[in-house]
Design an enzyme around this catalytic site. Sequence first.
Site, PDB file in Angstrom:
ATOM      1  CG  ASP A 103      48.469  14.105  56.137  1.00  0.00           C
ATOM      2  OD1 ASP A 103      48.998  13.217  55.436  1.00  0.00           O
ATOM      3  OD2 ASP A 103      48.060  13.898  57.303  1.00  0.00           O
ATOM      4  CG  ASN A 134      56.998  11.278  55.694  1.00  0.00           C
ATOM      5  OD1 ASN A 134      56.902  12.441  55.324  1.00  0.00           O
ATOM      6  ND2 ASN A 134      56.041  10.698  56.407  1.00  0.00           N
TER       7      ASN A 134
HETATM    8  C1  IPE Z   1      53.227  14.892  57.776  1.00  0.00           C
HETATM    9  O1  IPE Z   1      52.342  13.935  57.317  1.00  0.00           O
HETATM   10  C2  IPE Z   1      54.403  15.004  56.846  1.00  0.00           C
HETATM   11  C3  IPE Z   1      54.126  15.567  55.522  1.00  0.00           C
HETATM   12  C4  IPE Z   1      52.989  16.061  55.115  1.00  0.00           C
HETATM   13  C5  IPE Z   1      55.245  15.571  54.621  1.00  0.00           C
HETATM   14  P1  IPE Z   1      52.373  12.419  57.842  1.00  0.00           P
HETATM   15  O2  IPE Z   1      51.312  11.704  57.101  1.00  0.00           O
HETATM   16  O3  IPE Z   1      53.750  11.877  57.707  1.00  0.00           O
HETATM   17  O4  IPE Z   1      52.042  12.575  59.375  1.00  0.00           O
HETATM   18  P2  IPE Z   1      51.452  11.509  60.421  1.00  0.00           P
HETATM   19  O5  IPE Z   1      52.281  10.275  60.306  1.00  0.00           O
HETATM   20  O6  IPE Z   1      50.026  11.262  60.033  1.00  0.00           O
HETATM   21  O7  IPE Z   1      51.553  12.189  61.740  1.00  0.00           O
HETATM   22  C1  IPE Z   2      51.215  13.401  52.605  1.00  0.00           C
HETATM   23  O1  IPE Z   2      50.285  12.424  52.293  1.00  0.00           O
HETATM   24  C2  IPE Z   2      52.486  13.269  51.814  1.00  0.00           C
HETATM   25  C3  IPE Z   2      53.635  12.766  52.579  1.00  0.00           C
HETATM   26  C4  IPE Z   2      53.644  12.568  53.861  1.00  0.00           C
HETATM   27  C5  IPE Z   2      54.845  12.457  51.837  1.00  0.00           C
HETATM   28  P1  IPE Z   2      50.312  10.986  52.978  1.00  0.00           P
HETATM   29  O2  IPE Z   2      51.149  10.074  52.158  1.00  0.00           O
HETATM   30  O3  IPE Z   2      50.694  11.081  54.401  1.00  0.00           O
HETATM   31  O4  IPE Z   2      48.793  10.562  52.839  1.00  0.00           O
HETATM   32  P2  IPE Z   2      47.904   9.797  53.935  1.00  0.00           P
HETATM   33  O5  IPE Z   2      47.980  10.599  55.204  1.00  0.00           O
HETATM   34  O6  IPE Z   2      48.484   8.435  54.092  1.00  0.00           O
HETATM   35  O7  IPE Z   2      46.532   9.783  53.341  1.00  0.00           O
HETATM   36 MG    MG Z   3      49.650  11.367  56.091  1.00  0.00          MG
END
Ligand code: IPE
Ligand code: IPE
Ligand code: MG
Length: 258
Positions: A32, A80
Amino acid sequence: MTPPEGPDTTAVAAARADGAHAGPRHVAVIMDGNGRWAQSRGRPRLFGHHAGARRVREIVEACPELGVKYLTIFAFSTENWKRTQSEVAGLMSLFRRYITKEARTLVENGIRVRFIGDRLRLDRKLQELMDELEAVTAGNDLVHLTVALNYGGRDEVARATRRLAQDVAAGRLDPETVNEETLPRYLDTHVLPDPDLVIRTSGEARISNFLLWQSAYSEYEFVDTLWPDFSAEIFAGIIKGFCGRERRFGAVREQTNV
Ligand code: IPE
Ligand code: IPE
Ligand code: MG
């Protein structure tokens, strides 16, 4: 590629020897923070996803020395899809390109790749690339890399339950025999051990629908580092810390130490 100095594997080996238990055999990672990493540099979110994808190889390559046989990474959740159409399309294109570009290295480096999640919602081309990568790496055994793509723990349990119910309805399974060993046989992870350690980067302390059933007794490590900055060295440090943790699985200390 590992950084010049490499992860501190000697310290990890020592911690394994002194620790309350062996090191983690299966590590799962919620990668993340890509978006925030990019935004802090004034760049679009996809720039962060590309930087994040480049980190994966370094972590996979660190696994053998650290004694990690199974690595499972969360790449895209069933939630997502709520993101903008352009971010989702950019991520799907990144997955296609990444598989194409990395396939040869993965084969040559002894990595066996599997995908978990509902792949039927992904585009046809991506599904083909995933199937192919699983097939060409099927003979490898050095590290088992599992990529969670369109994965959600609740969705996985729901799909497993549906198949289990179909087996009951067809007379292939006696409902009286269903116990906690039965359901995991229907999960996407049925060939994998449960994760010993789940790491989440970016400072968020939540599970976000990852491996709900499988992580019942996993140790958790939440680190502030954003995924594109997560290095083999940080990874090695977390594994070293894990070796000192006492896992009790509901028993008391004397019982777990026998
Ligand atoms: C979890 O991260 C999913 C992945 C790392 C693929 P998110 O960024 O989607 O999670 P939330 O929305 O902060 O809970
Ligand atoms: C994790 O990084 C990757 C996916 C969930 C696909 P994020 O895209 O959630 O990054 P933040 O949490 O917005 O910084
Ligand atoms: Mg995230």
